[in-house]
Write an enzyme that holds these catalytic residues in place. Structure first.
Site, PDB file in Angstrom:
ATOM      1  N   GLU A   1       2.430   2.734  -7.642  1.00  0.00           N
ATOM      2  CA  GLU A   1       2.537   3.890  -6.755  1.00  0.00           C
ATOM      3  C   GLU A   1       3.215   5.032  -7.492  1.00  0.00           C
ATOM      4  O   GLU A   1       4.006   4.808  -8.417  1.00  0.00           O
ATOM      5  CB  GLU A   1       3.359   3.477  -5.519  1.00  0.00           C
ATOM      6  CG  GLU A   1       3.575   4.599  -4.515  1.00  0.00           C
ATOM      7  CD  GLU A   1       4.116   4.108  -3.173  1.00  0.00           C
ATOM      8  OE1 GLU A   1       4.355   2.889  -3.026  1.00  0.00           O
ATOM      9  OE2 GLU A   1       4.289   4.957  -2.276  1.00  0.00           O
TER      10      GLU A   1
ATOM     11  N   ASN B   1       3.268   4.538   0.581  1.00  0.00           N
ATOM     12  CA  ASN B   1       3.665   5.644   1.445  1.00  0.00           C
ATOM     13  C   ASN B   1       3.308   6.993   0.823  1.00  0.00           C
ATOM     14  O   ASN B   1       3.022   7.962   1.526  1.00  0.00           O
ATOM     15  CB  ASN B   1       5.170   5.582   1.701  1.00  0.00           C
ATOM     16  CG  ASN B   1       5.566   4.321   2.449  1.00  0.00           C
ATOM     17  OD1 ASN B   1       4.742   3.683   3.097  1.00  0.00           O
ATOM     18  ND2 ASN B   1       6.841   3.946   2.364  1.00  0.00           N
TER      19      ASN B   1
ATOM     20  N   ASN C   1      -2.643   3.926   4.356  1.00  0.00           N
ATOM     21  CA  ASN C   1      -1.587   2.956   4.059  1.00  0.00           C
ATOM     22  C   ASN C   1      -0.635   2.842   5.243  1.00  0.00           C
ATOM     23  O   ASN C   1      -0.157   3.863   5.761  1.00  0.00           O
ATOM     24  CB  ASN C   1      -0.784   3.429   2.833  1.00  0.00           C
ATOM     25  CG  ASN C   1       0.379   2.514   2.526  1.00  0.00           C
ATOM     26  OD1 ASN C   1       0.191   1.382   2.101  1.00  0.00           O
ATOM     27  ND2 ASN C   1       1.611   2.982   2.767  1.00  0.00           N
ATOM     28  N   GLU C   2      -0.391   1.623   5.678  1.00  0.00           N
ATOM     29  CA  GLU C   2       0.623   1.317   6.707  1.00  0.00           C
ATOM     30  C   GLU C   2       0.660   2.370   7.813  1.00  0.00           C
ATOM     31  O   GLU C   2       1.722   2.930   8.120  1.00  0.00           O
ATOM     32  CB  GLU C   2       2.014   1.169   6.057  1.00  0.00           C
ATOM     33  CG  GLU C   2       2.068   0.000   5.101  1.00  0.00           C
ATOM     34  CD  GLU C   2       3.462  -0.355   4.585  1.00  0.00           C
ATOM     35  OE1 GLU C   2       4.408   0.433   4.800  1.00  0.00           O
ATOM     36  OE2 GLU C   2       3.589  -1.429   3.978  1.00  0.00           O
TER      37      GLU C   2
ATOM     38  N   TYR D   1       7.185  -8.129   2.646  1.00  0.00           N
ATOM     39  CA  TYR D   1       8.194  -8.317   1.597  1.00  0.00           C
ATOM     40  C   TYR D   1       9.198  -9.348   2.095  1.00  0.00           C
ATOM     41  O   TYR D   1       9.486  -9.420   3.291  1.00  0.00           O
ATOM     42  CB  TYR D   1       8.894  -6.983   1.287  1.00  0.00           C
ATOM     43  CG  TYR D   1       7.957  -5.980   0.643  1.00  0.00           C
ATOM     44  CD1 TYR D   1       7.723  -6.008  -0.724  1.00  0.00           C
ATOM     45  CD2 TYR D   1       7.279  -5.036   1.412  1.00  0.00           C
ATOM     46  CE1 TYR D   1       6.852  -5.101  -1.317  1.00  0.00           C
ATOM     47  CE2 TYR D   1       6.397  -4.132   0.823  1.00  0.00           C
ATOM     48  CZ  TYR D   1       6.195  -4.174  -0.544  1.00  0.00           C
ATOM     49  OH  TYR D   1       5.326  -3.290  -1.140  1.00  0.00           O
TER      50      TYR D   1
ATOM     51  N   GLU E   1       0.065  -5.794  -0.395  1.00  0.00           N
ATOM     52  CA  GLU E   1       1.472  -5.588  -0.789  1.00  0.00           C
ATOM     53  C   GLU E   1       2.234  -6.855  -0.455  1.00  0.00           C
ATOM     54  O   GLU E   1       2.371  -7.203   0.721  1.00  0.00           O
ATOM     55  CB  GLU E   1       2.108  -4.401  -0.054  1.00  0.00           C
ATOM     56  CG  GLU E   1       1.668  -3.058  -0.587  1.00  0.00           C
ATOM     57  CD  GLU E   1       2.480  -1.894  -0.024  1.00  0.00           C
ATOM     58  OE1 GLU E   1       3.697  -2.058   0.210  1.00  0.00           O
ATOM     59  OE2 GLU E   1       1.875  -0.827   0.193  1.00  0.00           O
TER      60      GLU E   1
ATOM     61  N   GLN F   1       5.488  -4.223  -6.889  1.00  0.00           N
ATOM     62  CA  GLN F   1       4.532  -3.460  -7.661  1.00  0.00           C
ATOM     63  C   GLN F   1       4.504  -3.999  -9.085  1.00  0.00           C
ATOM     64  O   GLN F   1       4.972  -5.116  -9.303  1.00  0.00           O
ATOM     65  CB  GLN F   1       4.894  -1.986  -7.585  1.00  0.00           C
ATOM     66  CG  GLN F   1       4.864  -1.469  -6.120  1.00  0.00           C
ATOM     67  CD  GLN F   1       4.959   0.045  -5.981  1.00  0.00           C
ATOM     68  OE1 GLN F   1       4.927   0.792  -6.946  1.00  0.00           O
ATOM     69  NE2 GLN F   1       5.092   0.502  -4.735  1.00  0.00           N
TER      70      GLN F   1
HETATM   71  O1  AHR Z   1       5.880  -0.832  -2.166  1.00  0.00           O
HETATM   72  C1  AHR Z   1       6.829   0.020  -1.611  1.00  0.00           C
HETATM   73  C2  AHR Z   1       6.418   0.555  -0.250  1.00  0.00           C
HETATM   74  O2  AHR Z   1       6.397  -0.494   0.674  1.00  0.00           O
HETATM   75  C3  AHR Z   1       5.038   1.144  -0.141  1.00  0.00           C
HETATM   76  O3  AHR Z   1       4.996   2.477  -0.516  1.00  0.00           O
HETATM   77  C4  AHR Z   1       4.731   1.006   1.301  1.00  0.00           C
HETATM   78  O4  AHR Z   1       3.357   0.873   1.555  1.00  0.00           O
HETATM   79  C5  AHR Z   1       5.531  -0.193   1.754  1.00  0.00           C
HETATM   80  O5  AHR Z   1       6.272   0.072   2.879  1.00  0.00           O
END
Ligand code: AHR
Length: 499
Positions: free
Chosen positions: A26, A71, A171-172, A243, A291, A348
């Site tokens: 990103e 994001n 995205n999200e 995550y 992700e 990432q």
């Molecule tokens: O990977 C970091 C962030 O986590 C990304 O920008 C977003 O899509 C997610 O919330």
């Protein structure tokens, strides 16, 4: 303790799509600037890409890399990042509160991807923009020539189309933090219309609709169902993001994170198939877990960051040994679901919650999580077998009956290699692990790789980059129809057989 894995050649989860070993870069922190791109670095190539970083990326054998966010994409004007560099605008970037210089854009990134032996998974901005800008970007990237945007690309020196196959529709979009966040209905309509237009222009592309930002979103489930009701006929995948972390320093629970991942995947499959049934459709929507990773170590430091810097040290989690075990368990879980999870991106790749770290102007090194990913990506290709596992179990604060062992076997027919991945979650005991091989003839052990450490919090740093590294002195003995491996307490194991 004892455990057993039975592998039956005829009982497979399915063929593994190599894109399950994807990653993500990103425009965030030092992922691009001073990560993959640092023109003043001694190893920089003709385009300013660090060759030492490229070398490490190649070791991970990453088939696809999601770009440019995250994001970031929800406020991004892709046009800012093409054409002569001196004319590109500097922008106040609102997702991460930094200055974006736009020195790198899609022209440079697709070139980097070629040099890294990977493909681009391109996200479009559905936060502040819409179908038209997405269409224009697709025309810029994939249309051969003779139209405004394809000729613009050619005028920038890129005669051949980039041929980007996979596109993410935003995205999200369910997250309140997202620039231009939407309700499921708003996003569903927008994604449907954007998808229609994009596939009119290039029917060969594959599209990913946004699922929930995590399993823990209050709208989880309903969001997926609504979005798919609008987009089902036009998209190919729904995204999952999650995550994991150990903020309470409860390692036993943390090591069970993959149980949560498995539940998440299974729930999304059910929702996809519910919409399929309601629509009387023959089409199956697959999953793009685009992700996933560990993210919690850097949260506190990031709260203190000064705004409007260029390429600050942001989201720079320093991973320890127990994080590597969790990443191993998560990789096994993706494999266990490879019949429906066709793509996944470790989020990432460089500096930002990443397996690869760099020093500005200096060294590059591998974090602990680099190793399980490298092993799975290199040895986990082919067909995954349904793991029939006998293991003792334990309870955590939240979960009951977590098996001490997380494991799966993968067969690479081309190379005639069978690989067993296994994590021993026990903090106290080794496991005598029997692998039933009666379905295979003439099995020879190639090696038993182990990642282990006495200190669960051990890390690799620029000054001590080889503190946590694998060795291949694991003990596995082959008998007539089985092998017995010693899985040391809290260890990641890769047991490779020649068939
Ligand atoms: O990977 C970091 C962030 O986590 C990304 O920008 C977003 O899509 C997610 O919330």
């Amino acid at each position: 303790m004892k455990a057993k894995l039975i592998i039956n050649k005829d009982f497979t989860v399915g063929k593994i799509d190599n894109r399950i070993y994807g990653s993500f870069i990103e425009h965030l922190g030092r992922a691009i600037y001073n990560g993959i791109y640092e023109p003043a670095h001694p190893t920089a190539d003709d385009m300013g890409f660090r060759e030492d970083v490229l070398e490490m990326v190649k070791q991970l054998n990453v088939p696809i890399v999601r770009y440019p966010g995250g994001n970031f994409v929800s406020g991004y004007n892709w046009e800012d990042g093409v054409g002569p560099k001196e004319k590109r605008p500097r922008r106040a970037e609102l997702a991460w509160h930094v200055i974006e210089t736009n020195e790198v854009g899609i022209d440079e990134f697709q070139e980097w991807a070629k040099r890294a032996n990977t493909e681009v998974m391109q996200a479009v901005n559905l936060g502040t923009r819409g179908p038209e800008e997405a269409r224009n970007l697709l025309e810029y990237c994939n249309f051969p020539k003779g139209t405004y945007y394809s000729d613009l690309r050619r005028s920038h020196g890129f005669e051949e189309p980039f041929d980007i196959k996979v596109w993410c529709l935003g995205n999200e979009m369910d997250g309140s933090w997202q620039i231009g966040a939407k309700t499921a209905e708003e996003y569903g309509r927008l994604a449907c219309e954007t998808a229609k237009i994009m596939k009119e222009l290039d029917p060969s592309i594959e599209l990913v609709a946004c699922g929930s930002s995590s399993l823990f979103m209050p709208t989880f489930g309903k969001w997926e169902a609504t979005v798919l009701e609008y987009t089902y006929d036009y998209v190919d995948y729904i995204s999952l993001h999650n995550y994991y972390g150990n903020p309470e320093n409860d390692t036993k629970t943390y090591l069970a994170s993959s149980v949560d991942m498995d539940n998440f995947i299974k729930s999304v499959i059910v929702i996809c198939d519910y919409v399929k049934a309601v629509k009387h459709s023959d089409k199956t929507i697959n999953l793009s877990f685009d992700e996933w990773n560990i993210w919690f170590h850097s949260n506190e430091a990031d709260r203190r960051l000064e705004r409007w810097q260029t390429a600050p040290h942001q989201l720079e989690d320093v991973y320890n040994f127990e994080d590597a075990l969790v990443v191993g368990c998560l990789l096994i879980t993706l494999l266990k679901n490879c019949d429906r999870v066709k793509m996944a991106c470790l989020a990432q790749l460089v500096n930002v919650i990443a397996p690869i770290m760099t020093e500005n102007g200096g060294n590059v090194w591998a974090q602990t999580i680099f190793y399980p990913f490298m092993h799975a990506s290199n040895y986990g290709r082919g067909v995954a077998f349904i793991p029939v596992v006998f293991s003792e179990k334990y309870d955590t604060k939240r979960l009951k009956d977590v098996p001490y062992i997380e494991t799966i076997a993968v067969m690479n027919e081309e190379k005639k290699e069978l690989t067993v991945f296994a994590v021993n979650r026990s903090l106290e005991e080794n496991i005598d692990f029997e692998i039933d091989l009666r379905d295979f003839n003439k099995v020879e052990l190639i090696e038993h790789i182990v990642l282990e450490n006495d200190d669960m919090k051990a890390t690799n740093t620029v000054d001590n980059p080889n503190n946590v590294v694998p060795h291949n002195k694991g003990i596995t003995k082959i008998n007539s129809a089985s092998a017995v491996a010693t899985l040391n307490k809290h260890s990641w194991n890769v047991i490779r057989f020649q068939i």
